[in-house]
Design a protein around this motif. Structure first.
Motif, mmCIF file in Angstrom:
data_model
loop_
_atom_site.group_PDB
_atom_site.id
_atom_site.type_symbol
_atom_site.label_atom_id
_atom_site.label_comp_id
_atom_site.label_asym_id
_atom_site.label_seq_id
_atom_site.Cartn_x
_atom_site.Cartn_y
_atom_site.Cartn_z
ATOM 1 N N CYS A 117 0.424 -0.517 -0.133
ATOM 2 C CA CYS A 117 -0.337 0.285 0.334
ATOM 3 C C CYS A 117 0.338 1.361 0.050
ATOM 4 O O CYS A 117 0.185 1.758 -0.963
ATOM 5 N N CYS A 120 1.002 1.600 -3.361
ATOM 6 C CA CYS A 120 0.474 2.530 -4.212
ATOM 7 C C CYS A 120 0.542 3.946 -3.495
ATOM 8 O O CYS A 120 -0.416 4.839 -4.958
ATOM 9 N N ARG A 121 0.967 4.346 -2.360
ATOM 10 C CA ARG A 121 0.123 5.074 -1.794
ATOM 11 C C ARG A 121 1.462 6.485 -3.788
ATOM 12 O O ARG A 121 0.631 7.646 -3.566
ATOM 13 N N THR A 151 -5.606 3.285 -4.395
ATOM 14 C CA THR A 151 -5.248 2.428 -4.355
ATOM 15 C C THR A 151 -5.735 1.052 -4.645
ATOM 16 O O THR A 151 -5.227 0.035 -5.357
ATOM 17 N N SER A 152 -6.864 0.590 -4.051
ATOM 18 C CA SER A 152 -8.206 -0.240 -4.417
ATOM 19 C C SER A 152 -7.762 -0.766 -6.173
ATOM 20 O O SER A 152 -7.613 -1.629 -6.869
ATOM 21 N N LEU A 155 -3.888 -2.319 -7.303
ATOM 22 C CA LEU A 155 -4.116 -3.902 -6.163
ATOM 23 C C LEU A 155 -4.889 -4.157 -7.544
ATOM 24 O O LEU A 155 -4.781 -5.281 -7.699
#
Length: 273
Positions: A117, A120-121, A151-152, A155
């Motif tokens: 994460c 992703c940030r 972020t989702s 992913l």
């Protein structure tokens, strides 16, 4: 969604106001160009990192109000600079993108979900934040929800591309989750959707879906076209998760993608969301 190399970026969509299409296109050109340096071609890691350092120097020069001398990057930053100034776009968000692209060159595994994460940030969240700044809607709560959505989306892209990423020697599935479900790299290399892999991917799909749903109220909170754009992005991400489940989580043999026939259904979902 996704589009071309730089996934999940609404490139000058017809839903965006005409006045915001030039800055969105300029931001996209920056992100796509730097992402291609990290991912495309056959350059060695040292050369990729050196070129991304050129991007950083260009970003710093732009921040000082100076022209960028690099013949390739000069026009890119000249195009971007007036939009950064006009909309007060934080340069840190562009630097975060460059940091993530540089990380992609050298880091191929992620120990746990928080570490993923954090990537992703920097690789995804700046996109949503920049759009909020363009719309003058960058409140703390809006930024938090945009981060969840972005972020989702990142992913989701990872989970649909497990096999593709393996060809680049990248595994974004958290190492601790792989160990928990009994999935090793040999399973991914073989492209086998074993019961253990299915359980692992389902676990990660549910985490991504929960994150998307938590951020989704932002789409209703934002005014006008941006809200409609975001509704479609959210529904597109959720649809990919549905497709992963529909193929039994076998993303090796059936990479989930959105087709033209899906968009009518997604538009209806966006209208009734």
């Amino acid at each position: 969604m996704p589009v071309d190399h730089y996934e999940n970026f609404p490139v000058a969509s017809v839903l965006l106001p005409a006045r915001l299409r030039p800055p969105v296109e300029a931001i996209y050109a920056f992100a796509r160009g730097a992402d291609d340096v990290a991912d495309e071609g056959d350059a060695l890691p040292a050369a990729r990192l050196a070129r991304l350092a050129d991007y950083r120097q260009g970003l710093a020069a732009m921040g000082r109000g100076e022209a960028v001398a690099d013949p390739e990057l000069g026009p890119l930053f000249a195009r971007l600079a007036p939009h950064v100034a006009a909309h007060g776009l934080p340069l840190q968000l562009f630097d975060d993108l460059l940091d993530a692209f540089s990380q992609d060159v050298v880091k191929k595994r992620y120990a746990d979900f928080p570490e993923l994460c954090d990537y992703c940030r920097r690789s995804a969240n700046p996109v949503g934040r920049l759009l909020l700044y363009l719309y003058q809607e960058a409140s703390p709560d809006n930024l938090r929800r945009a981060d969840l959505i972005c972020t989702s989306l990142q992913l989701i892209n990872f989970w649909q591309d497990v096999g593709i990423d393996w060809q680049k020697d990248r595994i974004y599935l958290p190492q601790d989750s792989m160990a928990r479900f009994g999935v090793d790299e040999a399973c991914i290399a073989a492209g086998e959707a074993t019961p253990a892999f299915i359980a692992l991917l389902d676990f990660e799909v549910q985490r991504a879906r929960a994150m998307m749903r938590e951020g989704a109220p932002l789409a209703r909170a934002l005014p006008g076209r941006l809200g409609w754009e975001l509704r479609l992005v959210v529904q597109g991400g959720l649809a990919i998760l549905d497709k992963i489940e529909a193929v039994g989580h076998d993303v090796f043999r059936h990479r989930p993608v959105l087709r033209k026939t899906d968009w009518v259904r997604l538009l209806w979902r966006a209208l009734t969301y």
